[in-house]
Scaffold this motif. Sequence first.
Motif, PDB file in Angstrom:
ATOM      1  N   PHE A 146      -2.372 -10.372   0.624  1.00  0.00           N
ATOM      2  CA  PHE A 146      -1.680 -10.848  -0.896  1.00  0.00           C
ATOM      3  C   PHE A 146      -0.944  -9.704  -1.255  1.00  0.00           C
ATOM      4  N   PHE A 147      -1.579  -8.335  -1.416  1.00  0.00           N
ATOM      5  CA  PHE A 147      -1.002  -7.556  -1.946  1.00  0.00           C
ATOM      6  C   PHE A 147       0.401  -6.786  -1.125  1.00  0.00           C
ATOM      7  N   GLU A 148       0.387  -7.152   0.056  1.00  0.00           N
ATOM      8  CA  GLU A 148       1.419  -6.692   1.066  1.00  0.00           C
ATOM      9  C   GLU A 148       2.457  -7.771   0.800  1.00  0.00           C
ATOM     10  N   ARG A 149       2.223  -8.774   0.472  1.00  0.00           N
ATOM     11  CA  ARG A 149       3.357  -9.827   0.346  1.00  0.00           C
ATOM     12  C   ARG A 149       3.921  -9.932  -1.091  1.00  0.00           C
ATOM     13  N   TYR A 150       3.049  -9.891  -2.113  1.00  0.00           N
ATOM     14  CA  TYR A 150       3.396 -10.314  -3.354  1.00  0.00           C
ATOM     15  C   TYR A 150       3.263  -8.940  -4.419  1.00  0.00           C
ATOM     16  N   HIS A 151       2.746  -7.891  -4.053  1.00  0.00           N
ATOM     17  CA  HIS A 151       2.641  -6.764  -4.963  1.00  0.00           C
ATOM     18  C   HIS A 151       3.549  -5.781  -4.365  1.00  0.00           C
ATOM     19  N   HIS A 152       3.663  -4.576  -5.035  1.00  0.00           N
ATOM     20  CA  HIS A 152       4.453  -3.616  -4.663  1.00  0.00           C
ATOM     21  C   HIS A 152       3.860  -2.388  -4.138  1.00  0.00           C
ATOM     22  N   HIS A 153       2.409  -2.309  -3.978  1.00  0.00           N
ATOM     23  CA  HIS A 153       1.996  -0.927  -3.469  1.00  0.00           C
ATOM     24  C   HIS A 153       0.580  -1.349  -2.825  1.00  0.00           C
ATOM     25  N   LEU A 154      -0.108  -0.474  -2.173  1.00  0.00           N
ATOM     26  CA  LEU A 154      -1.472  -0.456  -1.674  1.00  0.00           C
ATOM     27  C   LEU A 154      -1.979   0.870  -2.113  1.00  0.00           C
ATOM     28  N   GLY A 155      -3.252   0.611  -2.742  1.00  0.00           N
ATOM     29  CA  GLY A 155      -3.884   1.834  -3.450  1.00  0.00           C
ATOM     30  C   GLY A 155      -4.966   2.397  -2.306  1.00  0.00           C
ATOM     31  N   LEU A 156      -4.898   3.725  -2.086  1.00  0.00           N
ATOM     32  CA  LEU A 156      -5.733   4.445  -1.156  1.00  0.00           C
ATOM     33  C   LEU A 156      -6.410   5.504  -1.840  1.00  0.00           C
ATOM     34  N   HIS A 157      -7.645   5.644  -1.521  1.00  0.00           N
ATOM     35  CA  HIS A 157      -8.471   7.137  -1.896  1.00  0.00           C
ATOM     36  C   HIS A 157      -8.157   8.059  -0.869  1.00  0.00           C
ATOM     37  N   PHE A 158      -7.743   9.326  -1.427  1.00  0.00           N
ATOM     38  CA  PHE A 158      -7.326  10.222  -0.384  1.00  0.00           C
ATOM     39  C   PHE A 158      -7.440  11.690  -1.247  1.00  0.00           C
ATOM     40  N   ARG A 159      -8.428  12.539  -0.680  1.00  0.00           N
ATOM     41  CA  ARG A 159      -8.850  13.718  -1.343  1.00  0.00           C
ATOM     42  C   ARG A 159      -9.175  13.780  -2.825  1.00  0.00           C
ATOM     43  N   GLY A 160      -9.689  12.419  -3.187  1.00  0.00           N
ATOM     44  CA  GLY A 160     -10.358  12.431  -4.546  1.00  0.00           C
ATOM     45  C   GLY A 160      -9.090  11.871  -5.470  1.00  0.00           C
ATOM     46  N   LEU A 161      -7.966  11.375  -4.847  1.00  0.00           N
ATOM     47  CA  LEU A 161      -7.202  11.082  -6.047  1.00  0.00           C
ATOM     48  C   LEU A 161      -6.817   9.486  -5.409  1.00  0.00           C
ATOM     49  N   LEU A 162      -5.972   8.935  -6.315  1.00  0.00           N
ATOM     50  CA  LEU A 162      -5.291   7.667  -5.906  1.00  0.00           C
ATOM     51  C   LEU A 162      -4.108   7.934  -5.305  1.00  0.00           C
ATOM     52  N   VAL A 163      -3.847   7.235  -4.045  1.00  0.00           N
ATOM     53  CA  VAL A 163      -2.453   7.296  -3.658  1.00  0.00           C
ATOM     54  C   VAL A 163      -1.909   6.023  -3.672  1.00  0.00           C
ATOM     55  N   GLU A 164      -0.831   5.672  -4.363  1.00  0.00           N
ATOM     56  CA  GLU A 164      -0.336   4.190  -4.357  1.00  0.00           C
ATOM     57  C   GLU A 164       0.998   4.287  -3.340  1.00  0.00           C
ATOM     58  N   LEU A 165       0.785   3.713  -2.198  1.00  0.00           N
ATOM     59  CA  LEU A 165       1.755   3.788  -1.249  1.00  0.00           C
ATOM     60  C   LEU A 165       2.735   2.171  -1.429  1.00  0.00           C
ATOM     61  N   HIS A 166       3.926   2.574  -2.012  1.00  0.00           N
ATOM     62  CA  HIS A 166       4.804   1.471  -2.379  1.00  0.00           C
ATOM     63  C   HIS A 166       5.598   1.160  -1.088  1.00  0.00           C
ATOM     64  N   GLN A 167       5.620  -0.398  -0.945  1.00  0.00           N
ATOM     65  CA  GLN A 167       6.599  -0.974  -0.079  1.00  0.00           C
ATOM     66  C   GLN A 167       7.813  -1.433  -0.698  1.00  0.00           C
ATOM     67  N   ARG A 168       7.806  -1.642  -1.959  1.00  0.00           N
ATOM     68  CA  ARG A 168       8.743  -1.758  -3.044  1.00  0.00           C
ATOM     69  C   ARG A 168       8.626  -0.847  -4.366  1.00  0.00           C
ATOM     70  N   PRO A 169       9.626  -0.594  -5.118  1.00  0.00           N
ATOM     71  CA  PRO A 169       9.439   0.048  -6.144  1.00  0.00           C
ATOM     72  C   PRO A 169       8.598  -0.721  -7.325  1.00  0.00           C
ATOM     73  N   SER A 170       9.050  -1.900  -7.352  1.00  0.00           N
ATOM     74  CA  SER A 170       8.353  -2.593  -8.289  1.00  0.00           C
ATOM     75  C   SER A 170       8.353  -4.128  -8.004  1.00  0.00           C
ATOM     76  N   SER A 171       7.202  -4.873  -8.537  1.00  0.00           N
ATOM     77  CA  SER A 171       7.023  -6.296  -8.424  1.00  0.00           C
ATOM     78  C   SER A 171       6.682  -6.953  -9.662  1.00  0.00           C
ATOM     79  N   ARG A 172       6.783  -5.941 -10.758  1.00  0.00           N
ATOM     80  CA  ARG A 172       6.409  -6.445 -12.032  1.00  0.00           C
ATOM     81  C   ARG A 172       7.779  -7.185 -12.655  1.00  0.00           C
ATOM     82  N   VAL A 173       7.168  -7.982 -13.593  1.00  0.00           N
ATOM     83  CA  VAL A 173       8.007  -8.822 -14.330  1.00  0.00           C
ATOM     84  C   VAL A 173       8.799  -9.831 -13.353  1.00  0.00           C
TER      85      VAL A 173
END
Length: 341
Positions: free
Chosen positions: A147-174
């Motif tokens: 769902f997130f790959e198709r409809y959203h704009h990023h996937l969220g990963l945990h890396f070195r104690g931080l959130l990494v938002e890997l965007h496949q699109r700049p935005s899918s908002r609005v």
Amino acid sequence: MAPAPPPHALEQLRACLRAFPDRPTTEIDLELPGFWELARNNGVGVLVASQLGVLPSVRDLHRAQAAQGIRVLSALKVVLKTLEAAGVAALPLKGPVLAARLYGDFTLRPTSDVDVLVHESDLQRAMAALEAAGAELSPEYAENRGFFERYHHHLGLHFRGLLVELHQRPSSRVATRFPSEALFMRARVQELLELRVRVADPIDELIFLALHAAGHNLERELWLLDLKMLARLAPLDWDALEFRTRAIRARRAVGAALLAAEERVGFPAQDMPAAWRRSASRDTRILPRSWAVEVPQTALESVLNLASDAVWSDSRARGAAYFAVRVMSASWRSALRRVKR
């Protein structure tokens, strides 16, 4: 609802932001109740203290903000190096790179996570490379990754104690479709913070930042100040800006964000096309400003935020479809979690 800020504190903070980066011409009462709390909550506490020449007065906030910024920058360097080794083109969004360009010192602007854009066709390769380097997909994304790959704009990963938002699109908002290809095509390479990075074309970046602000209901003055500071780097081509926002069906949200930035932080919108200004002015009055509730991540807040995104859409049909798909997906994920328990 969160309590309203003291009106005099808000007036003084906006006087600072409209003058920023110069000192305001009006006298600022640094002891005014609520002023510094309001500045901190809007992400501009350190920036305003620097503007007013009282940076030592927010020393603890600056230290904490700088420490987090250094952690984010360190993780960003590893992420970019990992993606480069995998042959994946990447473009940093927001974060220390934006802060260094807009404010000179990246520690003056708060940042909390790593945002990196890749081509949609490179998403799987990028994910594999980061997972091999130790990143883990966050549970909320892992349980419904398709769902997130198709409809959203990023996937969220945990890396070195931080959130990494890997965007496949700049935005899918609005309910917009903002493809990554155009950003890469128009991006330029720049050396910043001991990095050689891609930087988006100013118009593309302005649209991205405006969509980010609108997608969060124009809640924080920092996001509007970013728009103003970006516009100071190069003259705005309003015809190109309007053309590109129409192309991705984001004219309402971007226009409303720019007028909100003009009113609240002094964004230079005086040359905005008259018809766009008129419609954006109506939108800033009738569209939702903020539906934040005291307890984050509640079902009510999620529904209200999705409704807000749908209302911002240029197309009522797309907005309604956007709302329906996301509400149904959220309900499905919630049902799956209950079954697993």
